[in-house]
Design an enzyme around this catalytic site. Sequence first.
Site, short mmCIF file in Angstrom:
data_model
loop_
_atom_site.label_atom_id
_atom_site.label_comp_id
_atom_site.label_asym_id
_atom_site.label_seq_id
_atom_site.Cartn_x
_atom_site.Cartn_y
_atom_site.Cartn_z
N SER A 115 0.81 -1.14 0.04
CA SER A 115 0.03 0.07 -0.04
C SER A 115 0.80 1.11 -0.04
O SER A 115 1.81 1.38 0.45
CB SER A 115 -1.07 0.00 1.24
OG SER A 115 -1.52 1.31 1.49
N TYR A 137 -2.15 5.10 -4.45
CA TYR A 137 -3.08 6.23 -4.01
C TYR A 137 -2.46 7.46 -4.47
O TYR A 137 -1.64 7.85 -4.22
CB TYR A 137 -3.33 6.56 -2.35
CG TYR A 137 -4.53 5.62 -1.99
CD1 TYR A 137 -5.52 5.26 -2.46
CD2 TYR A 137 -4.04 4.79 -0.94
CE1 TYR A 137 -6.58 4.37 -1.96
CE2 TYR A 137 -5.03 3.89 -0.24
CZ TYR A 137 -6.15 3.52 -0.71
OH TYR A 137 -7.02 2.87 -0.25
N THR A 163 -5.45 2.56 -7.36
CA THR A 163 -6.86 2.19 -6.53
C THR A 163 -7.58 3.60 -7.20
O THR A 163 -7.53 4.74 -6.80
CB THR A 163 -6.77 2.27 -5.05
OG1 THR A 163 -5.81 1.25 -4.86
CG2 THR A 163 -8.00 2.17 -4.28
N LYS A 243 -7.79 -0.83 -9.80
CA LYS A 243 -8.40 -1.47 -8.62
C LYS A 243 -9.65 -0.63 -8.25
O LYS A 243 -9.58 0.28 -8.16
CB LYS A 243 -7.39 -1.57 -7.35
CG LYS A 243 -8.22 -2.52 -6.27
CD LYS A 243 -7.04 -2.38 -4.91
CE LYS A 243 -7.67 -3.17 -3.94
NZ LYS A 243 -8.25 -2.10 -3.09
N HIS A 267 -13.56 -2.60 -2.38
CA HIS A 267 -12.74 -2.26 -1.42
C HIS A 267 -13.18 -2.81 0.17
O HIS A 267 -13.12 -2.11 1.24
CB HIS A 267 -12.93 -0.73 -1.26
CG HIS A 267 -11.63 -0.16 -0.79
ND1 HIS A 267 -10.69 0.71 -1.55
CD2 HIS A 267 -11.02 0.26 0.51
CE1 HIS A 267 -9.95 1.11 -1.13
NE2 HIS A 267 -9.85 0.74 0.24
C1 FNR Z 1 -7.92 -1.91 2.96
N1 FNR Z 1 -7.71 -1.68 1.51
C2 FNR Z 1 -6.99 -0.97 0.79
N2 FNR Z 1 -7.04 -0.95 -0.59
C3 FNR Z 1 -6.16 -0.11 -1.00
O1 FNR Z 1 -6.13 0.05 -2.42
N3 FNR Z 1 -4.97 0.68 -0.41
C4 FNR Z 1 -4.99 0.62 0.99
O2 FNR Z 1 -4.31 1.25 1.51
C5 FNR Z 1 -5.91 -0.15 1.49
N4 FNR Z 1 -6.05 -0.15 2.91
C6 FNR Z 1 -6.89 -0.94 3.47
C7 FNR Z 1 -7.04 -1.19 5.16
C8 FNR Z 1 -7.69 -2.26 5.57
C9 FNR Z 1 -7.54 -2.22 7.10
C10 FNR Z 1 -8.67 -2.90 4.83
C11 FNR Z 1 -9.35 -4.04 5.55
C12 FNR Z 1 -8.58 -2.75 3.66
C13 FNR Z 1 -8.86 -2.52 0.57
C14 FNR Z 1 -8.16 -3.90 0.38
O3 FNR Z 1 -7.02 -3.72 -0.50
C15 FNR Z 1 -9.25 -4.84 -0.30
O4 FNR Z 1 -9.83 -4.01 -1.46
C16 FNR Z 1 -10.23 -5.40 0.47
O5 FNR Z 1 -9.98 -5.46 1.83
C17 FNR Z 1 -10.97 -6.66 0.23
O6 FNR Z 1 -11.76 -7.01 0.93
P1 FNR Z 1 -11.74 -8.23 2.07
O7 FNR Z 1 -10.94 -9.31 1.47
O8 FNR Z 1 -11.08 -7.35 3.18
O9 FNR Z 1 -13.16 -8.56 2.34
#
Ligand code: FNR
Length: 396
Positions: A115, A137, A163, A243, A267
Amino acid sequence: MTALAPQPAEAPVCLADVRRAAEAVLPRHVLDFVEGGSGAETTLAANRAAFDAVTLLPRVLAGVSTVDSAGALLGTSTAMPVAIAPMAYQRLLHPDGELATARAAKRAGIPFVISTLSSCTFADIAATGASTWFQLYWLRDRAGVIELLGAADEAGCLAVVLTADVPVMGRRRRDMRNQFALPPDVPAVNLRHPGGQAPTEAHRAASGASAVATHTNLAFEPGLTWRDVEWLRRRTHLPLVIKGVLDPRDARHAADCGANAVVVSNHGGRQFDGAPASIAALPAVVDAVSGDCEVLLDSGVRGGTDVLRSLAFGASGVLVGRPVLWGLAAGGEQGVAQVLSLLQAELLEAMTLAGCRDLAAAAGLTAAPRAGQMSTGQMSTGQMSTGQMSTGRSAS
Ligand code: FNR
């Protein structure tokens, strides 16, 4: 007389067991940050309901004495069609943070997506030797974007994942109620902060607000368009992934801009509450890109059968999110490794029982939502109506 009563199993046998282990060790506000969705958490719940509604027709007499889940995602070799989703601030869960997760990804033979908001440096993560992709990001400060891309390239990242579903952060009510803020020792170390690393807005608790959301909204560019994607395509030589795509028109646009993959994702239910479940949106996206780019999926993957369901609907692989953080909280590198080995074991078993020797056979399975379920996305495209069968692309 010796007691014959069965002892409770210590070792987790599914990802939900690891979740319970994480719940036991995490403070409430951190657990809420991980588990929470946005708004009324409708989309968060829909992700699971839609997966549960998908049935797969198993094949028989398919000669499954050996089953192989190996393949490649975006040219990166994988032991199974899974990558670790980008997730911010992993040192919140364990002192080793992203380093533990990356080491476990390496052991499992799958890519780790770093990330932009990671709490370990790209260079330190790269030093684990894991195959990494970089999640971007887009910052308001374009010089900062260029710097991040350069640092990711230098760290040997194998793909760039933009993203696209965070123009602003979704209203995460749990974090707002908890006045969630990062501890001072967990900064986004790869971002330039005027005047030093921490504290930033993300560390300043405020009444009725999530400090992480405040920071995000100040730092991220909400005005992105496809022109910026075209710019990024020219700027990086690495495979490019978009994404957070749900509408098939956006998926088509991404492929036309030269993206190598899209991730069908809401997400994890953390952004637009009211968006469909990713698995429900997947078939129309697969159809729209018609093989011009890979299609990955995330949001709600909780076991091997969900991976197989995604493959049967045309995904080339999935990203797994929260379960990795449960493993990290419960046991650091070993905990993440346990999550990934459970997922691998479940996938191989599901493939065996469904009569799939390899990933091509998995893509050919026939999937069907149960009657009355999972209509979003499919109904609107005319691909399938509720209850109809969908035969995978390479069914035999
Ligand atoms: C995320 N997600 C996320 N996505 C992204 O593009 N950059 C990021 O920094 C983050 N940070 C993040 C933190 C936390 C605590 C969570 C739970 C999620 C989203 C992540 O990449 C992904 O899309 C989802 O978590 C997928 O869903 P599930 O598997 O958690 O249900």
